[in-house]
Write a protein that holds these residues in place. Structure first.
Motif, short mmCIF file in Angstrom:
data_model
loop_
_atom_site.label_atom_id
_atom_site.label_comp_id
_atom_site.label_asym_id
_atom_site.label_seq_id
_atom_site.Cartn_x
_atom_site.Cartn_y
_atom_site.Cartn_z
N LEU A 215 0.84 -1.20 0.00
CA LEU A 215 0.00 0.00 0.00
C LEU A 215 0.87 1.25 0.00
N GLY A 216 0.36 2.29 -0.63
CA GLY A 216 1.03 3.58 -0.57
C GLY A 216 0.03 4.71 -0.53
N GLY A 217 0.25 5.68 0.38
CA GLY A 217 -0.60 6.87 0.44
C GLY A 217 -0.05 7.93 -0.50
N LEU A 218 -0.66 8.06 -1.66
CA LEU A 218 -0.07 8.87 -2.73
C LEU A 218 0.00 10.36 -2.39
N ALA A 219 -0.93 10.84 -1.59
CA ALA A 219 -0.98 12.28 -1.32
C ALA A 219 0.31 12.79 -0.68
N ASN A 220 1.01 11.92 0.05
CA ASN A 220 2.23 12.37 0.72
C ASN A 220 3.31 12.82 -0.24
N VAL A 221 3.42 12.14 -1.40
CA VAL A 221 4.53 12.43 -2.29
C VAL A 221 4.51 13.87 -2.81
N SER A 222 3.32 14.47 -2.86
CA SER A 222 3.17 15.79 -3.47
C SER A 222 2.84 16.88 -2.46
N GLY A 227 -2.19 23.09 -2.62
CA GLY A 227 -2.88 24.17 -3.32
C GLY A 227 -2.80 24.07 -4.83
N MET A 228 -2.17 23.01 -5.34
CA MET A 228 -2.03 22.82 -6.79
C MET A 228 -2.58 21.43 -7.14
N PRO A 229 -3.88 21.22 -7.02
CA PRO A 229 -4.44 19.88 -7.16
C PRO A 229 -4.18 19.22 -8.51
N ALA A 230 -4.21 20.00 -9.58
CA ALA A 230 -3.99 19.40 -10.90
C ALA A 230 -2.58 18.83 -11.01
N LEU A 231 -1.61 19.60 -10.52
CA LEU A 231 -0.23 19.13 -10.57
C LEU A 231 -0.05 17.92 -9.66
N ARG A 232 -0.65 17.95 -8.48
CA ARG A 232 -0.53 16.83 -7.55
C ARG A 232 -1.13 15.55 -8.14
N ASP A 233 -2.29 15.67 -8.79
CA ASP A 233 -2.91 14.50 -9.41
C ASP A 233 -2.00 13.92 -10.48
N ALA A 234 -1.34 14.79 -11.23
CA ALA A 234 -0.42 14.31 -12.27
C ALA A 234 0.75 13.54 -11.64
N ARG A 288 12.00 23.16 -11.81
CA ARG A 288 11.13 23.37 -12.97
C ARG A 288 9.67 23.06 -12.64
N LEU A 289 9.45 21.99 -11.87
CA LEU A 289 8.08 21.64 -11.52
C LEU A 289 7.49 22.65 -10.54
N LEU A 290 8.31 23.14 -9.62
CA LEU A 290 7.85 24.19 -8.71
C LEU A 290 7.49 25.45 -9.49
N ALA A 291 8.30 25.74 -10.48
CA ALA A 291 8.03 26.93 -11.31
C ALA A 291 6.70 26.79 -12.04
N LEU A 292 6.44 25.59 -12.55
CA LEU A 292 5.17 25.36 -13.25
C LEU A 292 4.00 25.56 -12.29
N GLY A 293 4.13 25.02 -11.09
CA GLY A 293 3.07 25.19 -10.11
C GLY A 293 2.90 26.64 -9.71
N PHE A 295 3.60 29.25 -11.50
CA PHE A 295 3.00 29.93 -12.64
C PHE A 295 1.49 29.72 -12.66
N ARG A 296 1.09 28.48 -12.41
CA ARG A 296 -0.34 28.17 -12.52
C ARG A 296 -1.14 28.87 -11.43
N THR A 297 -0.53 29.12 -10.28
CA THR A 297 -1.27 29.76 -9.20
C THR A 297 -1.32 31.28 -9.34
N GLY A 298 -0.71 31.82 -10.40
CA GLY A 298 -0.85 33.24 -10.69
C GLY A 298 0.18 34.14 -10.05
N ARG A 299 1.30 33.61 -9.56
CA ARG A 299 2.33 34.46 -8.99
C ARG A 299 3.13 35.13 -10.10
N SER A 300 3.98 36.04 -9.76
CA SER A 300 4.55 36.94 -10.79
C SER A 300 5.78 36.41 -11.50
N PHE A 301 6.44 35.40 -10.99
CA PHE A 301 7.62 34.90 -11.66
C PHE A 301 7.52 33.38 -11.83
N CYS A 302 8.13 32.89 -12.89
CA CYS A 302 8.12 31.45 -13.12
C CYS A 302 9.25 31.06 -14.05
#
Length: 615
Positions: A215-222, A227-234, A288-293, A295-302
């Motif tokens: 068993l693995g609890g997937l939510a922990n990895v992300s 606050g970035m559910p789409a990225l976490r689901d991916a 890079r993945l943090l930058a994508l997240g 960007f998606r949340t609307g902050r000013s730099f990415c």
């Protein structure tokens, strides 16, 4: 393939569920629990294979909730919902008593989560043994020792040690052992390998712990990407894609929110894979993945989404943001049913160990249906003719041998035949109950004391007609049923006498034809009662509802009388439901543990309608 465990039926998995549980704790209003059950039902509708149930407000919450039997109440309500009834429940709590309540209330298969291998060995085995008694699977945390508790090799060793202990000391079914290999949050530097290490732990545990689940609890990895559910689901989708082929078969996740791997945007999928596997040419994949997240949340730099030919970061224009929103718009096109089919179809390719660890001599219960030994017909016949109890292993060997070549006949209900005797109220009372203050007619079990010649004659007729096994006249010989007639004080005597009458008939029939031994099965009741009262409430004879404790106690008293009267095996006939059968099994197990006698076979028969429900 992978199976999904819906995790929203816990305060940590759903804010709504948490509010409802807290409201119940504050008021004791069962309506709040009924609303919480709807959260479970929604998880079923979205494709969950198993439901996690946790009523603790916070990790480490050991305070009892308002009202007794909170977990039992919730599980009973959930099990009554047809959308939930067919799914196993994974019961979680910091209080063992709460888990026990759930096990006593759930008619179906349960999973207990989770036990720590760092417990004292005696306590570890005690808890695991109680789980096995209830037929529950057990989640064992892959918890290592000391400063290296999270290290990959420590987690593997913890699983292997627990596996050997459960198999050798308890003969715990390997299929019911589940290892939570602990998905840990990925992060920078020393935390970057956590997801990749999890996949390697899964592969090694599968190889060295045959037939166990992982068993693995997937939510922990992300967790880094809250606050970035789409990225976490991916990220969860990518982790499953790599872990399931290595042996992961249970994932704790929000059902219906794990997109199929193939439908993820190619660039997003590539970034998530680099982070999950901690592998890229420049080692900057997490940034890079943090930058994508970001960007998606609307902050000013990415940083740019694409890995090809673009570097650095800068102000984000509205046009750029709108363009890159397509990366996320493409995900989530599959339905929950399609997602479920995809993950179930993703097969495990990792090799599995050949055979489970063998149990120590005398550990665990005997699998009577698979017990092999020499045919013992003559030895069985000699013991039956002498009115002696047949050894349980000889009973199993005899039937396993006979059933390979023929059907064996069991003489069951005596009710119709007793009616033909046309016994009066005075006949039913006999000398024993001549001055009894309540009506006795209709109480067929008490005839074993008041009209033993009638019961013995009917047994002899059954054997003469060809029966191999005769059930004792104890359909209603439990304390719950006898209380209706005011004869509950005679329960032990009734059951013991019933066994002796049937054994005498079996001995007489076998003595006449020793090539066909006749055996006696002690019939257990109260098969028609249901566990619908909470602890402390009164048994209701009119509705046939009682408490778990009363039902187990009623079975226990019967078992003692029947076994000490000499029956060769036990039988629960026309059982009204799985929870009733579970109570009978627990009572039987407890009796043989207390008495030190050799455990004998228990036969359970049920009648089902066309929908698979018990009649």
């Amino acid at each position: 393939g992978g199976r999904l465990i819906g995790h929203r039926c816990s305060p940590m998995g759903s804010a709504k569920f948490r509010r409802l549980v807290e409201a119940f704790k504050a008021t004791g209003d069962e309506a709040k629990l009924r609303e919480a059950v709807q959260v479970c039902a929604e998880q079923c509708e979205r494709g969950a294979d198993i439901l996690e149930v946790n009523l603790d407000a916070d990790p480490g919450d050991t305070a009892p909730v308002a009202g007794t039997g909170a977990m039992g109440r919730f599980v009973r309500l959930a099990s009554a919902d047809p959308r939930i009834a067919g799914l196993p429940l994974m019961l979680c709590s910091c209080r063992w008593e709460a888990i026990r309540e759930g096990l006593r209330a759930a008619p179906g298969k349960c999973i207990v989560s989770g036990i720590c291998p760092l417990l004292d060995e005696e306590e570890f085995l005690r808890i695991a043994g109680e789980c096995r008694r209830f037929g529950a699977a057990l989640v064992v945390l892959a918890a290592g020792e000391g400063d290296r508790a999270e290290a990959r090799d420590e987690r593997v060793r913890a699983c292997q040690r627990s596996y050997r202990l459960l198999r050798a000391k308890l003969d715990f079914p390997p299929e019911d052992i589940i290892f939570d290999c602990q998905v840990l949050p990925v992060g920078p530097q020393e935390y970057a390998d956590r997801a990749a290490d999890f996949v390697k732990v899964v592969e090694e545990v599968r190889r060295t712990c045959p037939h166990a689940s992982i068993l693995g609890g997937l939510a922990n990895v992300s967790l880094l990407f809250r606050g970035m559910p789409a990225l976490r689901d991916a990220m969860h989708s990518v982790l499953l894609q790599h872990a399931v082929p290595k042996g992961l078969n249970l994932a704790l996740v929000e059902a219906g929110a794990v997109p199929c791997y193939d439908e993820l945007d190619a660039d997003l999928r590539a970034l998530c894979e680099e982070v999950v596997l901690n592998s890229s040419a420049d080692g900057e994949h997490l940034q890079r993945l943090l930058a994508l997240g970001t960007f998606r949340t609307g902050r000013s730099f990415c940083l740019p989404v694409s890995r090809r030919g673009l570097e650095g970061g800068g102000p984000v224009s509205t046009e750029s943001r709108e363009t890159q929103q397509g990366v996320f718009a493409k995900r989530g096109k599959s339905t929950p049913a399609e997602q479920l089919a995809y993950w179930r179809g993703l097969g495990t390719k990792a090799p599995r160990g050949s055979a489970p660890v063998r149990a120590d001599e005398g550990a665990g219960a005997v699998d009577w249906c698979r017990l092999e030994g020499p045919a013992t017909k003559q030895a069985v016949a000699e013991r039956v003719a002498a009115k002696a109890q047949v050894r349980p292993r000889d009973v199993a060997n005899f039937f396993n041998s006979e059933l390979r070549s023929r059907l064996c006949v069991v003489a069951c209900d005596m009710s119709e035949r007793i009616v033909q005797e046309k016994l009066s109220e005075n006949d039913c009372r006999g000398a024993l109950l001549k001055d009894h203050g309540a009506k006795v007619s209709g109480n067929e079990s008490v005839l074993c004391l008041t009209q033993p010649q009638v019961v013995g004659k009917i047994h002899k007729e059954s054997f003469a007609a060809g029966a191999d096994v005769c059930l004792t006249c104890t359909r209603d010989a439990s304390s719950l049923d006898q209380a209706k007639y005011g004869t509950e004080a005679h329960v032990y005597a009734i059951n013991k006498a019933a066994a002796q009458l049937a054994k005498q008939a079996a001995a007489d029939a076998t003595a006449q034809s020793r090539d066909k031994p006749r055996l006696v099965a002690g019939r257990l009741g109260p098969a028609g009662w249901t566990v619908s009262c909470l602890p402390g409430e009164q048994t209701d004879a009119a509705t046939g509802s009682t408490t778990w404790e009363a039902l187990v106690g009623a079975y226990s008293e019967q078992v003692r009388g029947l076994v000490e009267g000499g029956v060769d095996l036990l039988a629960l006939s026309a059982c009204s439901g799985a929870l009733n059968a579970k109570a009978a099994i627990v009572a039987v197990e407890e009796y043989f543990e207390r008495s030190g006698r050799e455990r004998m076979p228990l036969i359970i028969s049920v009648q089902l309608d066309e929908r698979g429900r018990t009649l």
